[in-house]
Design an enzyme around this catalytic site. Sequence first.
Site, PDB file in Angstrom:
ATOM      1  N   CYS A 271      59.840  64.189  35.754  1.00 45.35           N
ATOM      2  CA  CYS A 271      60.684  63.531  34.753  1.00 45.35           C
ATOM      3  C   CYS A 271      62.021  63.038  35.301  1.00 45.35           C
ATOM      4  O   CYS A 271      62.248  61.829  35.359  1.00 45.35           O
ATOM      5  CB  CYS A 271      60.948  64.495  33.600  1.00 45.35           C
ATOM      6  SG  CYS A 271      59.436  64.953  32.744  1.00 45.35           S
TER       7      CYS A 271
HETATM    8  N1  LIG Z   1      55.669  67.674  32.862  1.00 44.75           N
HETATM    9  C1  LIG Z   1      56.778  67.635  32.130  1.00 44.75           C
HETATM   10  O1  LIG Z   1      57.621  68.529  32.221  1.00 44.75           O
HETATM   11  C2  LIG Z   1      57.025  66.524  31.138  1.00 44.75           C
HETATM   12  C3  LIG Z   1      58.025  66.700  30.175  1.00 44.75           C
HETATM   13  C4  LIG Z   1      58.252  65.694  29.235  1.00 44.75           C
HETATM   14  C5  LIG Z   1      57.523  64.517  29.306  1.00 44.75           C
HETATM   15  N2  LIG Z   1      56.567  64.353  30.285  1.00 44.75           N
HETATM   16  C6  LIG Z   1      55.832  63.097  30.287  1.00 44.75           C
HETATM   17  O2  LIG Z   1      54.540  63.332  29.752  1.00 44.75           O
HETATM   18  C7  LIG Z   1      53.565  62.513  30.407  1.00 44.75           C
HETATM   19  C8  LIG Z   1      52.464  63.391  30.985  1.00 44.75           C
HETATM   20  O3  LIG Z   1      53.040  64.236  31.976  1.00 44.75           O
HETATM   21  P1  LIG Z   1      52.306  65.540  32.507  1.00 44.75           P
HETATM   22  O4  LIG Z   1      53.323  66.293  33.278  1.00 44.75           O
HETATM   23  O5  LIG Z   1      51.561  66.217  31.415  1.00 44.75           O
HETATM   24  O6  LIG Z   1      51.250  64.881  33.530  1.00 44.75           O
HETATM   25  P2  LIG Z   1      49.996  65.590  34.179  1.00 44.75           P
HETATM   26  O7  LIG Z   1      49.713  64.842  35.430  1.00 44.75           O
HETATM   27  O8  LIG Z   1      50.206  67.065  34.238  1.00 44.75           O
HETATM   28  O9  LIG Z   1      48.834  65.343  33.131  1.00 44.75           O
HETATM   29  C9  LIG Z   1      48.316  64.105  32.833  1.00 44.75           C
HETATM   30  C10 LIG Z   1      46.816  64.233  32.588  1.00 44.75           C
HETATM   31  O10 LIG Z   1      46.319  62.946  32.217  1.00 44.75           O
HETATM   32  C11 LIG Z   1      45.036  62.798  32.800  1.00 44.75           C
HETATM   33  N3  LIG Z   1      44.706  61.376  32.815  1.00 44.75           N
HETATM   34  C12 LIG Z   1      45.138  60.418  33.656  1.00 44.75           C
HETATM   35  N4  LIG Z   1      44.657  59.220  33.294  1.00 44.75           N
HETATM   36  C13 LIG Z   1      43.909  59.436  32.189  1.00 44.75           C
HETATM   37  C14 LIG Z   1      43.153  58.591  31.344  1.00 44.75           C
HETATM   38  N5  LIG Z   1      43.088  57.271  31.534  1.00 44.75           N
HETATM   39  N6  LIG Z   1      42.494  59.141  30.310  1.00 44.75           N
HETATM   40  C15 LIG Z   1      42.560  60.476  30.089  1.00 44.75           C
HETATM   41  N7  LIG Z   1      43.256  61.323  30.853  1.00 44.75           N
HETATM   42  C16 LIG Z   1      43.930  60.804  31.888  1.00 44.75           C
HETATM   43  C17 LIG Z   1      45.166  63.473  34.147  1.00 44.75           C
HETATM   44  O11 LIG Z   1      43.900  63.827  34.678  1.00 44.75           O
HETATM   45  C18 LIG Z   1      46.027  64.681  33.803  1.00 44.75           C
HETATM   46  O12 LIG Z   1      45.256  65.797  33.453  1.00 44.75           O
HETATM   47  C19 LIG Z   1      54.340  61.709  31.439  1.00 44.75           C
HETATM   48  O13 LIG Z   1      54.701  60.483  30.878  1.00 44.75           O
HETATM   49  C20 LIG Z   1      55.579  62.551  31.682  1.00 44.75           C
HETATM   50  O14 LIG Z   1      56.679  61.765  32.114  1.00 44.75           O
HETATM   51  C21 LIG Z   1      56.293  65.336  31.186  1.00 44.75           C
END
Ligand SMILES: NC(=O)c1ccc[n+]([C@@H]2O[C@H](COP(=O)([O-])OP(=O)(O)OC[C@H]3O[C@@H](n4cnc5c(N)ncnc54)[C@H](O)[C@@H]3O)[C@@H](O)[C@H]2O)c1
Length: 432
Positions: A271
Amino acid sequence: MNRLLEIIKNREARIGVIGLGYVGLPLAVEFARVGFDVCGIDVDKHKTDTLNDGRSYILDVPTEKVKPLVEKGKLRATGDFSIISKLDVLCICVPTPLGKSRDPDVSYIVKAVDAIALYLQKNQLVILESTTYHGSTEELVLTKLEETGLRVGEDFYLAFSPERVDPGNKVYTTHNVPKVVGGVTPHCTQLAAGLYEQCIDEVKRVSSPRVAEMVKLLENTFRSVNIGLVNEIALMSDKLGVDVWEVIEAAATKPFGFMPFYPGPGLGGHCIPVDPFYLSWKARSIGFEARFIELAGMINGFMPYHVVTKITDALNRQRKCLKGSKIIILGVSYKRDIDDVRESPALDIIEKLIERGAAVSYSDPYIPELAEGHLALTSRTLDRDILASQDCAVIITAHSNVDYSLLVKHASLIVDTRNALKGFSGDHIVKL
Ligand SMILES: NC(=O)c1ccc[n+]([C@@H]2O[C@H](COP(=O)([O-])OP(=O)(O)OC[C@H]3O[C@@H](n4cnc5c(N)ncnc54)[C@H](O)[C@@H]3O)[C@@H](O)[C@H]2O)c1
Protein backbone atom coordinates in the site's frame (compact mmCIF):
# COMPACT_ATOMS: atom_id res chain seq x y z
CA MET A 1 -33.67 -2.50 -5.77
CA ASN A 2 -35.93 -2.96 -2.74
CA ARG A 3 -35.72 -6.73 -3.04
CA LEU A 4 -31.91 -6.53 -3.10
CA LEU A 5 -31.87 -4.26 -0.04
CA GLU A 6 -34.24 -6.64 1.68
CA ILE A 7 -32.08 -9.73 1.10
CA ILE A 8 -29.00 -7.76 2.16
CA LYS A 9 -30.69 -6.77 5.42
CA ASN A 10 -32.01 -10.34 5.94
CA ARG A 11 -28.49 -11.58 5.22
CA GLU A 12 -29.89 -13.83 2.53
CA ALA A 13 -27.88 -12.19 -0.24
CA ARG A 14 -25.26 -14.45 -1.82
CA ILE A 15 -21.92 -12.68 -1.81
CA GLY A 16 -18.94 -13.22 -4.09
CA VAL A 17 -15.49 -11.93 -3.12
CA ILE A 18 -13.17 -11.79 -6.12
CA GLY A 19 -9.55 -12.06 -4.97
CA LEU A 20 -8.97 -13.98 -1.73
CA GLY A 21 -5.75 -12.35 -0.51
CA TYR A 22 -4.88 -10.25 2.54
CA VAL A 23 -8.00 -8.12 1.92
CA GLY A 24 -10.47 -10.53 0.33
CA LEU A 25 -10.16 -13.46 2.76
CA PRO A 26 -10.81 -11.46 5.98
CA LEU A 27 -13.74 -9.71 4.26
CA ALA A 28 -15.24 -13.01 3.06
CA VAL A 29 -14.90 -14.41 6.59
CA GLU A 30 -16.65 -11.36 8.12
CA PHE A 31 -19.62 -11.69 5.73
CA ALA A 32 -19.88 -15.45 6.36
CA ARG A 33 -19.55 -14.95 10.13
CA VAL A 34 -22.74 -12.84 10.24
CA GLY A 35 -24.69 -15.38 8.20
CA PHE A 36 -24.27 -14.57 4.51
CA ASP A 37 -23.52 -17.34 1.99
CA VAL A 38 -20.12 -16.36 0.66
CA CYS A 39 -18.23 -17.67 -2.33
CA GLY A 40 -14.64 -16.54 -2.84
CA ILE A 41 -13.42 -16.48 -6.43
CA ASP A 42 -9.69 -16.63 -7.08
CA VAL A 43 -7.39 -17.60 -9.95
CA ASP A 44 -4.96 -19.15 -7.45
CA LYS A 45 -5.98 -22.82 -7.10
CA HIS A 46 -3.83 -23.30 -4.03
CA LYS A 47 -5.90 -20.65 -2.20
CA THR A 48 -9.29 -22.00 -3.30
CA ASP A 49 -8.30 -25.60 -2.44
CA THR A 50 -6.89 -24.60 0.96
CA LEU A 51 -10.00 -22.62 1.83
CA ASN A 52 -12.35 -25.40 0.72
CA ASP A 53 -10.33 -27.68 2.97
CA GLY A 54 -11.27 -25.40 5.90
CA ARG A 55 -7.80 -23.93 6.31
CA SER A 56 -6.53 -20.37 6.30
CA TYR A 57 -3.35 -19.22 4.55
CA ILE A 58 -3.37 -15.68 6.01
CA LEU A 59 -1.77 -15.12 9.41
CA ASP A 60 -4.44 -12.68 10.63
CA VAL A 61 -7.27 -15.11 9.82
CA PRO A 62 -7.04 -18.14 12.10
CA THR A 63 -8.03 -21.53 10.71
CA GLU A 64 -10.28 -21.96 13.77
CA LYS A 65 -12.37 -19.09 12.39
CA VAL A 66 -12.49 -20.42 8.82
CA LYS A 67 -13.10 -24.12 9.44
CA PRO A 68 -16.59 -23.93 11.05
CA LEU A 69 -17.78 -21.51 8.35
CA VAL A 70 -16.63 -23.89 5.60
CA GLU A 71 -18.15 -26.86 7.41
CA LYS A 72 -21.51 -25.05 7.75
CA GLY A 73 -21.41 -24.30 4.01
CA LYS A 74 -21.33 -20.53 4.64
CA LEU A 75 -17.93 -20.07 3.02
CA ARG A 76 -16.43 -21.72 -0.03
CA ALA A 77 -14.16 -20.88 -2.92
CA THR A 78 -13.89 -21.50 -6.63
CA GLY A 79 -11.89 -20.58 -9.70
CA ASP A 80 -14.99 -20.86 -11.87
CA PHE A 81 -16.24 -17.35 -12.68
CA SER A 82 -19.60 -18.59 -14.03
CA ILE A 83 -20.73 -18.66 -10.37
CA ILE A 84 -21.05 -14.86 -10.73
CA SER A 85 -24.41 -15.25 -12.45
CA LYS A 86 -25.81 -16.89 -9.27
CA LEU A 87 -24.63 -14.21 -6.83
CA ASP A 88 -26.27 -10.98 -5.62
CA VAL A 89 -23.20 -9.01 -4.55
CA LEU A 90 -19.65 -8.95 -5.92
CA CYS A 91 -16.73 -7.37 -4.07
CA ILE A 92 -13.55 -6.93 -6.09
CA CYS A 93 -10.35 -7.31 -3.99
CA VAL A 94 -7.67 -7.99 -6.61
CA PRO A 95 -4.12 -6.55 -6.54
CA THR A 96 -3.22 -3.09 -7.83
CA PRO A 97 0.59 -3.01 -8.10
CA LEU A 98 2.84 -0.62 -9.99
CA GLY A 99 4.22 -1.54 -13.41
CA LYS A 100 7.95 -1.48 -14.26
CA SER A 101 7.88 2.26 -14.98
CA ARG A 102 6.00 2.89 -11.68
CA ASP A 103 2.71 3.50 -13.47
CA PRO A 104 -0.51 1.92 -12.13
CA ASP A 105 -1.06 -1.67 -13.24
CA VAL A 106 -4.84 -2.01 -13.27
CA SER A 107 -4.80 -5.18 -15.37
CA TYR A 108 -6.10 -7.30 -12.45
CA ILE A 109 -9.13 -5.03 -12.04
CA VAL A 110 -9.73 -5.09 -15.80
CA LYS A 111 -9.63 -8.92 -15.88
CA ALA A 112 -11.98 -9.23 -12.89
CA VAL A 113 -14.42 -6.74 -14.43
CA ASP A 114 -14.29 -8.55 -17.81
CA ALA A 115 -15.33 -11.72 -15.99
CA ILE A 116 -18.17 -9.92 -14.16
CA ALA A 117 -19.39 -8.36 -17.44
CA LEU A 118 -19.60 -11.82 -18.96
CA TYR A 119 -21.97 -13.06 -16.25
CA LEU A 120 -23.62 -9.83 -15.04
CA GLN A 121 -27.29 -10.18 -14.06
CA LYS A 122 -30.00 -7.67 -13.31
CA ASN A 123 -30.16 -6.47 -9.69
CA GLN A 124 -26.57 -7.30 -8.81
CA LEU A 125 -24.46 -5.00 -6.65
CA VAL A 126 -20.79 -4.63 -7.62
CA ILE A 127 -18.30 -3.02 -5.21
CA LEU A 128 -14.70 -2.23 -6.04
CA GLU A 129 -12.44 -2.45 -2.96
CA SER A 130 -8.98 -2.52 -4.57
CA THR A 131 -7.02 0.68 -4.02
CA THR A 132 -6.83 2.55 -7.31
CA TYR A 133 -6.65 5.99 -8.85
CA HIS A 134 -9.43 8.54 -8.70
CA GLY A 135 -12.01 7.87 -11.42
CA SER A 136 -11.33 4.12 -11.72
CA THR A 137 -14.79 2.93 -10.65
CA GLU A 138 -16.47 4.86 -13.43
CA GLU A 139 -13.70 4.63 -16.05
CA LEU A 140 -12.72 0.96 -15.60
CA VAL A 141 -15.82 -0.69 -14.12
CA LEU A 142 -18.93 1.29 -15.03
CA THR A 143 -18.02 1.69 -18.71
CA LYS A 144 -17.35 -2.02 -19.12
CA LEU A 145 -20.47 -3.15 -17.25
CA GLU A 146 -22.74 -0.79 -19.20
CA GLU A 147 -21.38 -2.25 -22.46
CA THR A 148 -23.57 -5.26 -21.55
CA GLY A 149 -26.62 -3.08 -22.20
CA LEU A 150 -27.56 -3.00 -18.50
CA ARG A 151 -27.79 0.45 -16.82
CA VAL A 152 -26.30 1.45 -13.49
CA GLY A 153 -28.83 2.51 -10.85
CA GLU A 154 -31.61 0.73 -12.77
CA ASP A 155 -30.39 -2.76 -13.67
CA PHE A 156 -27.27 -3.12 -11.53
CA TYR A 157 -25.60 -1.11 -8.77
CA LEU A 158 -22.00 0.00 -8.40
CA ALA A 159 -19.93 1.53 -5.59
CA PHE A 160 -16.36 2.02 -4.43
CA SER A 161 -15.41 1.18 -0.86
CA PRO A 162 -11.70 1.22 -0.02
CA GLU A 163 -10.28 -1.51 2.16
CA ARG A 164 -8.37 -0.30 5.21
CA VAL A 165 -7.08 -3.58 6.64
CA ASP A 166 -3.88 -3.28 8.68
CA PRO A 167 -2.15 -6.68 8.67
CA GLY A 168 -0.80 -7.69 12.08
CA ASN A 169 -3.03 -5.21 13.94
CA LYS A 170 -4.69 -7.12 16.77
CA VAL A 171 -6.96 -4.23 17.86
CA TYR A 172 -8.35 -2.98 14.56
CA THR A 173 -9.56 -5.69 12.21
CA THR A 174 -12.08 -5.69 9.36
CA HIS A 175 -15.19 -5.41 11.56
CA ASN A 176 -14.15 -2.42 13.71
CA VAL A 177 -12.44 -0.20 11.13
CA PRO A 178 -15.04 2.25 9.76
CA LYS A 179 -15.84 1.67 6.08
CA VAL A 180 -16.15 4.51 3.57
CA VAL A 181 -18.70 3.96 0.79
CA GLY A 182 -19.43 6.00 -2.32
CA GLY A 183 -21.95 4.75 -4.89
CA VAL A 184 -22.43 5.88 -8.49
CA THR A 185 -26.04 6.78 -7.61
CA PRO A 186 -27.64 7.37 -4.20
CA HIS A 187 -29.33 3.95 -4.47
CA CYS A 188 -25.96 2.34 -5.10
CA THR A 189 -24.59 4.00 -1.94
CA GLN A 190 -27.61 2.90 0.06
CA LEU A 191 -27.19 -0.74 -1.00
CA ALA A 192 -23.43 -0.89 -0.46
CA ALA A 193 -23.64 0.89 2.91
CA GLY A 194 -26.54 -1.41 3.90
CA LEU A 195 -24.34 -4.41 3.10
CA TYR A 196 -21.33 -3.32 5.15
CA GLU A 197 -23.56 -2.28 8.05
CA GLN A 198 -24.36 -5.98 8.50
CA CYS A 199 -20.83 -6.77 9.62
CA ILE A 200 -18.86 -3.54 10.13
CA ASP A 201 -19.40 -1.34 13.17
CA GLU A 202 -19.42 2.04 11.38
CA VAL A 203 -20.07 3.00 7.77
CA LYS A 204 -19.35 6.46 6.39
CA ARG A 205 -21.29 7.38 3.25
CA VAL A 206 -19.71 9.83 0.80
CA SER A 207 -21.25 11.47 -2.25
CA SER A 208 -19.50 9.53 -5.03
CA PRO A 209 -17.00 6.78 -5.87
CA ARG A 210 -14.49 9.51 -6.78
CA VAL A 211 -14.60 10.89 -3.23
CA ALA A 212 -14.22 7.37 -1.78
CA GLU A 213 -11.26 6.67 -4.09
CA MET A 214 -9.62 9.93 -3.05
CA VAL A 215 -10.16 9.16 0.66
CA LYS A 216 -8.00 6.05 0.40
CA LEU A 217 -5.33 7.86 -1.62
CA LEU A 218 -5.25 10.71 0.92
CA GLU A 219 -4.86 8.26 3.81
CA ASN A 220 -1.93 6.43 2.27
CA THR A 221 -0.30 9.57 0.89
CA PHE A 222 -0.56 11.10 4.38
CA ARG A 223 1.45 8.18 5.74
CA SER A 224 4.01 8.17 2.95
CA VAL A 225 4.62 11.94 3.18
CA ASN A 226 4.88 11.97 6.98
CA ILE A 227 7.23 8.98 6.97
CA GLY A 228 9.25 10.82 4.29
CA LEU A 229 9.40 13.90 6.52
CA VAL A 230 10.53 11.96 9.57
CA ASN A 231 13.07 10.03 7.49
CA GLU A 232 14.51 13.36 6.36
CA ILE A 233 14.60 14.55 10.00
CA ALA A 234 16.43 11.26 10.84
CA LEU A 235 19.03 11.84 8.10
CA MET A 236 19.49 15.42 9.34
CA SER A 237 19.69 14.39 13.00
CA ASP A 238 22.32 11.79 12.13
CA LYS A 239 24.54 14.52 10.68
CA LEU A 240 23.79 16.84 13.61
CA GLY A 241 24.55 14.14 16.16
CA VAL A 242 21.05 14.12 17.70
CA ASP A 243 19.12 10.96 18.61
CA VAL A 244 16.01 11.25 16.42
CA TRP A 245 14.13 8.63 18.46
CA GLU A 246 14.54 10.68 21.62
CA VAL A 247 13.36 13.78 19.74
CA ILE A 248 10.20 12.03 18.48
CA GLU A 249 9.42 10.54 21.89
CA ALA A 250 9.61 13.97 23.50
CA ALA A 251 7.66 15.71 20.69
CA ALA A 252 4.90 13.11 21.05
CA THR A 253 4.17 14.36 24.57
CA LYS A 254 2.47 17.39 22.95
CA PRO A 255 -1.24 16.61 23.31
CA PHE A 256 -2.33 18.46 20.16
CA GLY A 257 -0.98 19.32 16.71
CA PHE A 258 1.60 16.53 16.59
CA MET A 259 1.30 12.90 15.60
CA PRO A 260 4.40 10.70 15.85
CA PHE A 261 5.74 8.95 12.76
CA TYR A 262 8.93 6.93 12.92
CA PRO A 263 11.91 6.65 10.58
CA GLY A 264 12.96 3.30 9.20
CA PRO A 265 14.95 1.42 6.57
CA GLY A 266 12.44 2.23 3.80
CA LEU A 267 8.79 1.65 2.95
CA GLY A 268 7.27 -1.77 2.38
CA GLY A 269 4.01 -3.55 1.70
CA HIS A 270 1.40 -3.42 -0.98
CA CYS A 271 0.00 0.00 0.00
CA ILE A 272 2.18 2.87 1.26
CA PRO A 273 5.00 2.58 -1.31
CA VAL A 274 2.49 2.03 -4.13
CA ASP A 275 -0.79 3.90 -3.69
CA PRO A 276 0.53 7.51 -3.67
CA PHE A 277 1.91 6.86 -7.16
CA TYR A 278 -1.59 5.97 -8.36
CA LEU A 279 -2.56 9.48 -7.29
CA SER A 280 0.48 11.25 -8.75
CA TRP A 281 0.03 9.36 -12.02
CA LYS A 282 -3.58 10.51 -12.23
CA ALA A 283 -2.62 14.07 -11.31
CA ARG A 284 0.06 14.07 -14.03
CA SER A 285 -2.55 13.04 -16.59
CA ILE A 286 -4.29 16.38 -15.97
CA GLY A 287 -1.04 18.36 -15.93
CA PHE A 288 -0.65 18.55 -12.14
CA GLU A 289 2.68 17.66 -10.52
CA ALA A 290 2.15 16.01 -7.09
CA ARG A 291 5.36 17.33 -5.51
CA PHE A 292 4.95 16.06 -1.94
CA ILE A 293 4.35 12.51 -3.23
CA GLU A 294 7.42 12.55 -5.47
CA LEU A 295 9.66 14.07 -2.79
CA ALA A 296 8.51 11.59 -0.12
CA GLY A 297 9.07 8.77 -2.63
CA MET A 298 12.65 9.98 -3.22
CA ILE A 299 13.49 10.28 0.49
CA ASN A 300 11.85 6.98 1.45
CA GLY A 301 13.53 5.27 -1.54
CA PHE A 302 16.92 6.56 -0.34
CA MET A 303 16.65 4.93 3.12
CA PRO A 304 17.92 1.44 2.09
CA TYR A 305 21.08 3.14 0.70
CA HIS A 306 21.45 5.02 3.99
CA VAL A 307 21.23 1.74 5.91
CA VAL A 308 23.96 0.19 3.73
CA THR A 309 26.17 3.25 4.36
CA LYS A 310 25.53 2.94 8.11
CA ILE A 311 26.60 -0.73 8.03
CA THR A 312 29.70 0.06 5.95
CA ASP A 313 30.77 2.89 8.29
CA ALA A 314 30.11 0.83 11.41
CA LEU A 315 32.25 -2.05 10.07
CA ASN A 316 34.94 0.43 9.05
CA ARG A 317 35.17 1.71 12.61
CA GLN A 318 35.93 -1.88 13.63
CA ARG A 319 38.66 -2.04 10.93
CA LYS A 320 36.55 -4.32 8.74
CA CYS A 321 35.31 -3.83 5.21
CA LEU A 322 31.88 -4.75 3.88
CA LYS A 323 33.28 -7.11 1.27
CA GLY A 324 33.62 -10.52 2.87
CA SER A 325 31.89 -9.52 6.11
CA LYS A 326 29.24 -11.84 7.52
CA ILE A 327 26.01 -9.95 8.02
CA ILE A 328 22.77 -11.29 9.46
CA ILE A 329 19.55 -9.40 8.75
CA LEU A 330 17.00 -9.62 11.54
CA GLY A 331 13.43 -9.43 10.24
CA VAL A 332 12.67 -9.39 6.53
CA SER A 333 8.88 -8.93 6.42
CA TYR A 334 7.84 -5.37 5.58
CA LYS A 335 6.59 -4.72 9.10
CA ARG A 336 6.55 -6.36 12.51
CA ASP A 337 4.66 -9.55 13.30
CA ILE A 338 3.50 -10.36 9.79
CA ASP A 339 4.54 -12.91 7.15
CA ASP A 340 4.47 -10.64 4.07
CA VAL A 341 7.67 -9.53 2.29
CA ARG A 342 6.07 -7.56 -0.56
CA GLU A 343 8.15 -4.43 -1.28
CA SER A 344 10.06 -5.03 1.96
CA PRO A 345 13.14 -2.78 2.26
CA ALA A 346 14.99 -5.85 3.61
CA LEU A 347 15.04 -7.28 0.07
CA ASP A 348 16.63 -4.16 -1.34
CA ILE A 349 19.18 -3.97 1.50
CA ILE A 350 20.13 -7.66 1.19
CA GLU A 351 20.67 -7.26 -2.56
CA LYS A 352 22.80 -4.16 -2.10
CA LEU A 353 24.93 -5.90 0.55
CA ILE A 354 25.42 -8.99 -1.65
CA GLU A 355 26.33 -6.77 -4.63
CA ARG A 356 29.05 -5.23 -2.45
CA GLY A 357 30.48 -8.63 -1.53
CA ALA A 358 29.00 -9.26 1.94
CA ALA A 359 28.04 -12.78 3.02
CA VAL A 360 24.39 -12.24 3.97
CA SER A 361 22.00 -14.47 5.88
CA TYR A 362 18.78 -13.67 7.74
CA SER A 363 16.58 -14.65 10.63
CA ASP A 364 12.82 -14.11 10.65
CA PRO A 365 10.43 -16.35 12.58
CA TYR A 366 7.60 -15.42 10.18
CA ILE A 367 9.50 -16.05 6.91
CA PRO A 368 11.10 -19.53 6.88
CA GLU A 369 12.19 -19.22 3.23
CA LEU A 370 13.05 -16.11 1.23
CA ALA A 371 12.69 -16.72 -2.51
CA GLU A 372 12.35 -13.31 -4.17
CA GLY A 373 14.02 -12.31 -7.44
CA HIS A 374 17.60 -13.65 -7.33
CA LEU A 375 17.39 -14.35 -3.60
CA ALA A 376 17.00 -17.89 -2.27
CA LEU A 377 17.76 -17.96 1.46
CA THR A 378 16.57 -19.92 4.49
CA SER A 379 15.91 -18.30 7.86
CA ARG A 380 18.43 -19.07 10.63
CA THR A 381 17.41 -19.60 14.23
CA LEU A 382 19.00 -16.94 16.40
CA ASP A 383 21.37 -18.35 18.99
CA ARG A 384 24.57 -17.21 20.64
CA ASP A 385 26.85 -19.16 18.25
CA ILE A 386 25.26 -17.70 15.13
CA LEU A 387 25.33 -14.19 16.58
CA ALA A 388 28.94 -14.54 17.71
CA SER A 389 29.99 -15.76 14.24
CA GLN A 390 28.69 -12.61 12.46
CA ASP A 391 30.53 -9.34 11.81
CA CYS A 392 27.29 -7.39 12.00
CA ALA A 393 23.61 -7.93 12.84
CA VAL A 394 21.13 -5.51 11.25
CA ILE A 395 17.61 -5.06 12.64
CA ILE A 396 15.30 -4.28 9.73
CA THR A 397 11.99 -5.51 11.16
CA ALA A 398 11.53 -5.64 14.92
CA HIS A 399 9.18 -8.57 15.58
CA SER A 400 7.84 -8.62 19.11
CA ASN A 401 8.85 -12.25 19.80
CA VAL A 402 12.63 -11.75 19.34
CA ASP A 403 14.98 -11.90 22.33
CA TYR A 404 17.01 -8.72 21.89
CA SER A 405 19.00 -9.23 25.10
CA LEU A 406 20.62 -12.27 23.46
CA LEU A 407 21.52 -10.09 20.50
CA VAL A 408 23.01 -7.30 22.61
CA LYS A 409 25.06 -9.82 24.59
CA HIS A 410 26.53 -11.89 21.75
CA ALA A 411 26.69 -9.72 18.61
CA SER A 412 29.90 -7.78 18.04
CA LEU A 413 28.15 -5.04 16.05
CA ILE A 414 24.46 -4.16 15.67
CA VAL A 415 22.83 -1.67 13.32
CA ASP A 416 19.34 -0.95 14.65
CA THR A 417 17.00 0.74 12.14
CA ARG A 418 13.86 0.46 14.34
CA ASN A 419 14.94 1.58 17.79
CA ALA A 420 14.29 -2.01 18.89
CA LEU A 421 17.20 -1.78 21.32
CA LYS A 422 15.77 1.15 23.23
CA GLY A 423 17.00 0.80 26.81
CA PHE A 424 20.16 -1.10 25.81
CA SER A 425 23.48 0.66 25.44
CA GLY A 426 26.97 -0.17 24.22
CA ASP A 427 29.58 0.99 21.71
CA HIS A 428 28.61 -1.92 19.47
CA ILE A 429 25.06 -0.54 18.92
CA VAL A 430 24.54 1.86 16.02
CA LYS A 431 21.15 3.54 15.55
CA LEU A 432 19.62 4.70 12.26
N1 LIG B 1 -2.70 -5.89 1.98
C1 LIG B 1 -3.10 -4.77 2.57
O1 LIG B 1 -2.68 -4.47 3.69
C2 LIG B 1 -4.11 -3.85 1.92
C3 LIG B 1 -4.73 -2.88 2.71
C4 LIG B 1 -5.69 -2.04 2.14
C5 LIG B 1 -5.95 -2.14 0.78
N2 LIG B 1 -5.30 -3.08 0.02
C6 LIG B 1 -5.64 -3.14 -1.40
O2 LIG B 1 -6.48 -4.26 -1.61
C7 LIG B 1 -6.22 -4.86 -2.89
C8 LIG B 1 -5.87 -6.33 -2.70
O3 LIG B 1 -4.67 -6.41 -1.94
P1 LIG B 1 -4.21 -7.75 -1.22
O4 LIG B 1 -3.11 -7.36 -0.31
O5 LIG B 1 -5.38 -8.49 -0.69
O6 LIG B 1 -3.60 -8.56 -2.48
P2 LIG B 1 -3.24 -10.10 -2.52
O7 LIG B 1 -2.21 -10.24 -3.58
O8 LIG B 1 -2.96 -10.60 -1.15
O9 LIG B 1 -4.59 -10.79 -2.99
C9 LIG B 1 -5.16 -10.61 -4.23
C10 LIG B 1 -5.79 -11.92 -4.68
O10 LIG B 1 -6.43 -11.68 -5.94
C11 LIG B 1 -6.24 -12.84 -6.74
N3 LIG B 1 -6.48 -12.47 -8.13
C12 LIG B 1 -5.67 -11.82 -8.98
N4 LIG B 1 -6.29 -11.61 -10.16
C13 LIG B 1 -7.52 -12.15 -10.03
C14 LIG B 1 -8.63 -12.25 -10.90
N5 LIG B 1 -8.62 -11.73 -12.13
N6 LIG B 1 -9.74 -12.87 -10.45
C15 LIG B 1 -9.78 -13.39 -9.20
N7 LIG B 1 -8.76 -13.33 -8.34
C16 LIG B 1 -7.65 -12.70 -8.75
C17 LIG B 1 -4.84 -13.30 -6.39
O11 LIG B 1 -4.64 -14.66 -6.73
C18 LIG B 1 -4.80 -13.04 -4.89
O12 LIG B 1 -5.21 -14.16 -4.15
C19 LIG B 1 -5.11 -4.01 -3.50
O13 LIG B 1 -5.69 -3.03 -4.30
C20 LIG B 1 -4.44 -3.38 -2.30
O14 LIG B 1 -3.82 -2.15 -2.63
C21 LIG B 1 -4.40 -3.95 0.56
